[in-house]
Scaffold this motif. Sequence first.
Motif, PDB file in Angstrom:
ATOM      1  N   ASP B  20       0.867  -1.173   0.000  1.00 18.63           N
ATOM      2  CA  ASP B  20       0.000   0.000   0.000  1.00 18.63           C
ATOM      3  C   ASP B  20       0.906   1.227   0.000  1.00 18.63           C
ATOM      4  OD1 ASP B  20      -1.655   2.113   0.530  1.00 18.63           O
ATOM      5  OD2 ASP B  20      -2.792   1.088   2.104  1.00 18.63           O
ATOM      6  N   VAL B  21       1.236   1.696  -1.222  1.00 10.61           N
ATOM      7  CA  VAL B  21       2.257   2.740  -1.359  1.00 10.61           C
ATOM      8  C   VAL B  21       1.821   4.068  -0.728  1.00 10.61           C
ATOM      9  CG1 VAL B  21       3.516   1.841  -3.352  1.00 10.61           C
ATOM     10  CG2 VAL B  21       1.399   3.074  -3.723  1.00 10.61           C
ATOM     11  N   VAL B  22       0.530   4.319  -0.765  1.00  9.51           N
ATOM     12  CA  VAL B  22       0.033   5.563  -0.170  1.00  9.51           C
ATOM     13  C   VAL B  22       0.256   5.543   1.337  1.00  9.51           C
ATOM     14  CG1 VAL B  22      -2.011   6.985   0.190  1.00  9.51           C
ATOM     15  CG2 VAL B  22      -1.673   5.811  -2.009  1.00  9.51           C
ATOM     16  N   LYS B  23      -0.043   4.392   1.936  1.00  8.29           N
ATOM     17  CA  LYS B  23       0.134   4.283   3.381  1.00  8.29           C
ATOM     18  C   LYS B  23       1.621   4.397   3.754  1.00  8.29           C
ATOM     19  CE  LYS B  23      -0.959   1.392   7.331  1.00  8.29           C
ATOM     20  NZ  LYS B  23      -1.319   0.054   7.780  1.00  8.29           N
ATOM     21  N   VAL B  24       2.487   3.825   2.903  1.00  7.25           N
ATOM     22  CA  VAL B  24       3.929   3.910   3.167  1.00  7.25           C
ATOM     23  C   VAL B  24       4.362   5.375   3.156  1.00  7.25           C
ATOM     24  CG1 VAL B  24       6.238   3.328   2.286  1.00  7.25           C
ATOM     25  CG2 VAL B  24       4.412   1.618   2.216  1.00  7.25           C
ATOM     26  N   ALA B  25       3.926   6.087   2.141  1.00  3.65           N
ATOM     27  CA  ALA B  25       4.308   7.498   2.034  1.00  3.65           C
ATOM     28  C   ALA B  25       3.782   8.293   3.229  1.00  3.65           C
ATOM     29  CB  ALA B  25       3.785   8.076   0.725  1.00  3.65           C
ATOM     30  N   ARG B  98      11.058  -3.562  -3.584  1.00  2.00           N
ATOM     31  CA  ARG B  98      10.581  -4.447  -4.650  1.00  2.00           C
ATOM     32  C   ARG B  98      11.199  -5.848  -4.462  1.00  2.00           C
ATOM     33  NH1 ARG B  98      11.545  -3.405 -11.068  1.00  2.00           N
ATOM     34  NH2 ARG B  98      13.470  -4.496 -10.582  1.00  2.00           N
ATOM     35  N   GLU B  99      12.469  -6.027  -4.841  1.00  7.47           N
ATOM     36  CA  GLU B  99      13.084  -7.340  -4.706  1.00  7.47           C
ATOM     37  C   GLU B  99      13.018  -7.877  -3.274  1.00  7.47           C
ATOM     38  OE1 GLU B  99      14.172  -4.913  -6.497  1.00  7.47           O
ATOM     39  OE2 GLU B  99      15.094  -5.609  -8.360  1.00  7.47           O
ATOM     40  N   GLN B 100      13.230  -6.985  -2.310  1.00  7.82           N
ATOM     41  CA  GLN B 100      13.282  -7.454  -0.928  1.00  7.82           C
ATOM     42  C   GLN B 100      11.930  -7.374  -0.229  1.00  7.82           C
ATOM     43  OE1 GLN B 100      16.480  -5.267   0.894  1.00  7.82           O
ATOM     44  NE2 GLN B 100      18.040  -6.497  -0.142  1.00  7.82           N
ATOM     45  N   CYS B 101      10.902  -6.976  -0.941  1.00  8.26           N
ATOM     46  CA  CYS B 101       9.622  -6.822  -0.248  1.00  8.26           C
ATOM     47  C   CYS B 101       8.448  -7.282  -1.122  1.00  8.26           C
ATOM     48  CB  CYS B 101       9.468  -5.366   0.198  1.00  8.26           C
ATOM     49  SG  CYS B 101       7.999  -5.079   1.147  1.00  8.26           S
ATOM     50  N   SER B 102       8.050  -6.483  -2.093  1.00  2.80           N
ATOM     51  CA  SER B 102       6.818  -6.817  -2.824  1.00  2.80           C
ATOM     52  C   SER B 102       6.938  -8.135  -3.595  1.00  2.80           C
ATOM     53  CB  SER B 102       6.446  -5.692  -3.791  1.00  2.80           C
ATOM     54  OG  SER B 102       7.403  -5.592  -4.829  1.00  2.80           O
ATOM     55  N   TRP B 103       8.127  -8.425  -4.094  1.00  2.53           N
ATOM     56  CA  TRP B 103       8.286  -9.655  -4.889  1.00  2.53           C
ATOM     57  C   TRP B 103       8.333 -10.917  -4.031  1.00  2.53           C
ATOM     58  CZ3 TRP B 103      12.247  -8.322  -9.382  1.00  2.53           C
ATOM     59  CH2 TRP B 103      11.555  -7.559 -10.357  1.00  2.53           C
ATOM     60  N   VAL B 104       8.629 -10.759  -2.760  1.00  2.00           N
ATOM     61  CA  VAL B 104       8.733 -11.963  -1.927  1.00  2.00           C
ATOM     62  C   VAL B 104       7.528 -12.133  -0.998  1.00  2.00           C
ATOM     63  CG1 VAL B 104      11.221 -12.199  -2.009  1.00  2.00           C
ATOM     64  CG2 VAL B 104      10.183 -10.713  -0.289  1.00  2.00           C
ATOM     65  N   HIS B 105       6.628 -11.148  -0.975  1.00  2.00           N
ATOM     66  CA  HIS B 105       5.433 -11.302  -0.140  1.00  2.00           C
ATOM     67  C   HIS B 105       4.186 -11.365  -1.003  1.00  2.00           C
ATOM     68  CE1 HIS B 105       7.629 -10.886   3.534  1.00  2.00           C
ATOM     69  NE2 HIS B 105       8.198  -9.772   3.101  1.00  2.00           N
ATOM     70  N   MET B 108      -0.864  -8.019   1.159  1.00  2.02           N
ATOM     71  CA  MET B 108      -0.700  -6.560   1.238  1.00  2.02           C
ATOM     72  C   MET B 108      -0.299  -6.068   2.637  1.00  2.02           C
ATOM     73  SD  MET B 108      -1.131  -3.715  -0.646  1.00  2.02           S
ATOM     74  CE  MET B 108      -2.336  -3.704  -1.942  1.00  2.02           C
ATOM     75  N   PRO B 109      -0.950  -6.494   3.724  1.00  2.00           N
ATOM     76  CA  PRO B 109      -0.583  -5.935   5.037  1.00  2.00           C
ATOM     77  C   PRO B 109       0.876  -6.232   5.405  1.00  2.00           C
ATOM     78  CG  PRO B 109      -2.649  -7.191   5.169  1.00  2.00           C
ATOM     79  CD  PRO B 109      -2.076  -7.443   3.818  1.00  2.00           C
ATOM     80  N   ILE B 110       1.310  -7.447   5.099  1.00  4.49           N
ATOM     81  CA  ILE B 110       2.687  -7.808   5.451  1.00  4.49           C
ATOM     82  C   ILE B 110       3.663  -7.017   4.588  1.00  4.49           C
ATOM     83  CG2 ILE B 110       4.368  -9.698   5.390  1.00  4.49           C
ATOM     84  CD1 ILE B 110       2.029 -11.596   6.057  1.00  4.49           C
ATOM     85  N   LYS B 114       6.429  -4.236   5.985  1.00  6.56           N
ATOM     86  CA  LYS B 114       7.876  -4.365   5.747  1.00  6.56           C
ATOM     87  C   LYS B 114       8.419  -3.165   4.967  1.00  6.56           C
ATOM     88  CE  LYS B 114      11.316  -7.587   3.908  1.00  6.56           C
ATOM     89  NZ  LYS B 114      11.437  -8.956   3.379  1.00  6.56           N
ATOM     90  N   ALA B 115       7.641  -2.692   3.991  1.00  3.53           N
ATOM     91  CA  ALA B 115       8.075  -1.533   3.206  1.00  3.53           C
ATOM     92  C   ALA B 115       8.270  -0.326   4.122  1.00  3.53           C
ATOM     93  CB  ALA B 115       7.060  -1.228   2.113  1.00  3.53           C
ATOM     94  N   ILE B 116       7.366  -0.156   5.068  1.00  4.71           N
ATOM     95  CA  ILE B 116       7.480   0.972   6.009  1.00  4.71           C
ATOM     96  C   ILE B 116       8.756   0.836   6.841  1.00  4.71           C
ATOM     97  CG2 ILE B 116       6.449   1.981   8.090  1.00  4.71           C
ATOM     98  CD1 ILE B 116       3.679   1.311   6.744  1.00  4.71           C
TER      99      ILE B 116
END
Lengths: 129, 663, 271
Positions: B20-25, B98-105, B108-110, B114-116
């Motif tokens: 959830d890129v908006v929430k990360v920002a 990306r490689e260390q987060c979205s591609w391996v999960h 969405m919540p997880i 992790k992105a945050i």
Amino acid sequence: MAERNNMKEQILRTSGVNPLKCMRCGKCSATCPAYDEMEYHPHQFVYMVETGDIEPLLNSESFYKCLTCFACVDRCPRSVEPAKLVEAARLMVIREQGKNRLKPDDIPAQLDEDMPQQLLVSALRKYSK
Amino acid sequence: MQRIGVFVCWCGTNIAGTVDVVKVAQTLANEPGVVFSADYQYMCSQAGQDMIKEAVKKHKLTGLVICSCSPRMHEATFRKTAAAAGLNPYMVEIANIREQCSWVHKEMPIGTEKAIILGKAAVAKVNLNAPLTPGESPVTKRALVIGGGIAGIQTALDIADAGFPVDIVEKLPTIGGKMAQLDKTFPTLDCAACILTPKMVDAGQHEKIRIFSYSEVTDIGGFVGNFHVTIKKKARYVREDLCTGCGLCTEKCPQKKVPNEFNLGMDTRRAIYIPFAQAVPKIAAIDEDYCTMLKTGKCGVCAKVCTAGAIDYKQQDEYITVDYGAIVAATGYNPISMDKFDEFAYSQSKDVITSLEFERLTNAAGPTAGKLLRPSDGKHPHTIVFVQCVGSRCSGADKGKEYCSKICCMYTAKHAMLTRDKYPDTDVYVFYIDVRTPGKNFDEFYRRAVEEYGVHYIKGMVGKVTPDGDKLVVQASDLLAGKQMKIDADLVVLAAAIEPDKSARPLATLLTASMDTNDFFTEAHPKLRPVESPTAGVFLSGTCQGPKDIPETVSQAGAAASKVIGLLAKDKLMGNPCVAHSDEMMCNGCSSCEKVCPYGAITYADKEYRMPDRTTKVRRVAVVNEAVCQGCGCCTVACPSGAMDLKGFASAQIMAEVDAICK
Amino acid sequence: MKVSYFPGCTLKNKAKDLDTYARRCAEVLGITMEEIENWQCCGGVFSTAKDEIASKLSSVRALAYAAEKEQILVSVCSACHNVLKQTNHAMQNDADFALRVNNYCAPDMAYHGETQVMHYLELLRDVVGFDKIREKVVNPLTGKKIGAYYGCLLLRPGKTMQMDDVENPRIMEDFIRAIGAEPVVYAMRNECCGGYVTLEDKNLAAKTSAAVLDNAAAGGAELLVTACPLCRYNLVKNGGRDLPVVYFTELLAEALGVLDATQGVKEENNG
């Protein structure tokens, strides 16, 4: 299908062989001294176990012709060890009640005076349970 | 306090699909130091970069955190963006979501959580970042090519043609390599010598090329742009400046029983020899293992017959040191030993040979003057069996190689075709597992062998070769016919796997260049940087990087040359500013860092210091050569007093990241 | 030096020569072969099945016995050696197999492959040394052209047996040289004689044995040596050729001058 998978699984477990390593070069069959006496040849054991086509192997007498000489095992470029599949298939048959290939009663007729004991014990190991 | 801007990239759905890129920002906007936070579909696009530049101006940003793909992908891009906006490029941190987060999960919540966390760590680091400026070093405008086969020759010619001086170091008395031993070349069947020897002559005569033949590299120091290389010129007992290459000595030498390596031991040469007629340089060499004069002091025939007075029995190995800006490894290959494949009876019969030996047997300059004759009895063979994949594509056993040697299918087709062409009375069999012919005009070539020349291709492997009288009984599978077959052959040719030359491993150590488990040099990127070693300034040419045929070798040789030219064309090289730095006031001169440094970048100096009590004291302290340091960080771990630190990756920065993650 | 000795069924019966000469020669070479007490037949062939446990217990007992005495376990018969070595290898490398064996045998023993398993030929090569044998030879078999017949069991599977190069072995050739004779190298020396299948299919055994003998004869061998009673049986019985096949121990005894038992006694008395 389930039965088929079950037989395959059992052969894989008993033999410890991974037929997927095979690259289908046929060197096992090229080197097999018992090739001409077999209906199914070493490379076919590997392929048919891989595809789960076990039943024809069990109904054939090919595995009684295997000399367990390990030529296929040592010469396989992929370390597949086909002889171990042959052994597993043979055991699957002779372990069944009443399926002994060689019975102690059959032996006296076969004896000759030079026959080493080693031959009899080996044959009993391979052909009977 | 930094004024940090956070930029969260969607990467289309690559990131936004699981994060959830908006929430990360929004979340990262609340981190200490962050004054601006935004998300955008493609941050690396022109629009994305413009957005960053505008934000830097508008919000007076001093540091940037980009939450995007791996820094391997776009760190350089965003550093340029920062520089264009007036920031120091080292004020940018990438959070790899990306490689260390979205591609391996998958959820969405997880992914978002992790992105945050990754973003927070990057923010924590940027808070401690300081502007860094890379150092500069000059470039020595001379290249070294190690290995004088077709790869090395082509690389050297291309570099020299661009105007830069090149040295070739070749361990044998002549350049030419394996290609000089070949008869014809697939798929066009040009004669190898006809296309190679002009190139050898070009290299020998090029004003920008020096050839150190019969020489080896024994030491390499320095770094990209500034290598210092020690070359051992082995004593050849012949003065290069005097020898005219007339060859009289090689005819008169009484020691005739030396196995001729150029013909793979299938005939003999003299103790003083020129490897072959077209050798470059055409200078004789004395084989000290066989020369009677060198061994016993009694002979001297070659010195007597040499009209040029070039023979010098007292010659010693000579060591020279030369500076280079770039080094190219072109060490080539060899066929593997057939010792472990004696089911094919290589050690038991002279008529079982390798494909390279077959090349010599069919070569006009070979031991049989180009007539195909059995090594055992000199008779013309009628039935010839070729066995492919001997020692290639092996797994699990302690013999052979796991890889496909790549060239064997084509040269075997060539051998089979030429045999049938020259000797229509022969039966030629090729046992194959797969015929691999991906290359321009390659499959057509193989099909010609079958369709026009009547070569018998049989799918199946040979299991055993049994010498029996003057026959070789070949027992093999014919898998398509479903039978085991036996052929009485007169000659069996084994397509032996190829492996890197044995000199490659020690050379890699000297170069600090990496190798794979098969001792092939590793490229910096398997697709995008195929001719560069990960070690800066070291380039790869030919089969030392992996099996390849002549066309591919020549292309790669040219590619390596263009990379070298690109490097040598620069006057100065920008260094990496993320290097080690020692705080002299804390350093106690213990040498721990020097011992662990893999690059020899740390030395010690005695320096004077004003002490608090106003006295002057001389202390031994570590000094880092920033041009040599690669920023690996070993020294920072080894340093017991905490004096050693890495710019851009300071211990405090790393700890801040860890704290941010663990919070 | 003392070693544990596993003779096996055939050496106590049809192949007494193999046993007698082996022991007698070992004494000459300074090695005492101590027969394992209450040894049980190895079964002749090793089953490669991972779930085959019971048939391997006799071998494990012999291995454990040697481990307790801290001795090398030596056998002369190729088949016994093959079964013992493969079983030992499984005890070392197949944890599940070792666990099940040890559970069955507990509390008498717990064994994990500590014993060093050697064939008598390896004992000659690695412990005695062929050079020493050469010194001890009193009747060198000069001029005899002898073909070594390895068969399959001595060498294979190579990863486990670790005796020699499986495709180009030389231990028996070196042995032949050590006793003063000339080895004849022929390609079929490591191919199977037909083994136990002779009971099931005489024709197959005849074919495989003949292939070995023909190739050896073509190479010029006047005599073959083997370490396996079943190989000897097949070659002699089914090979279809009048090429003598003897146990290697017999030639060793001849070379060492102890072929005749009284010679041996004399030797011992003198020594």
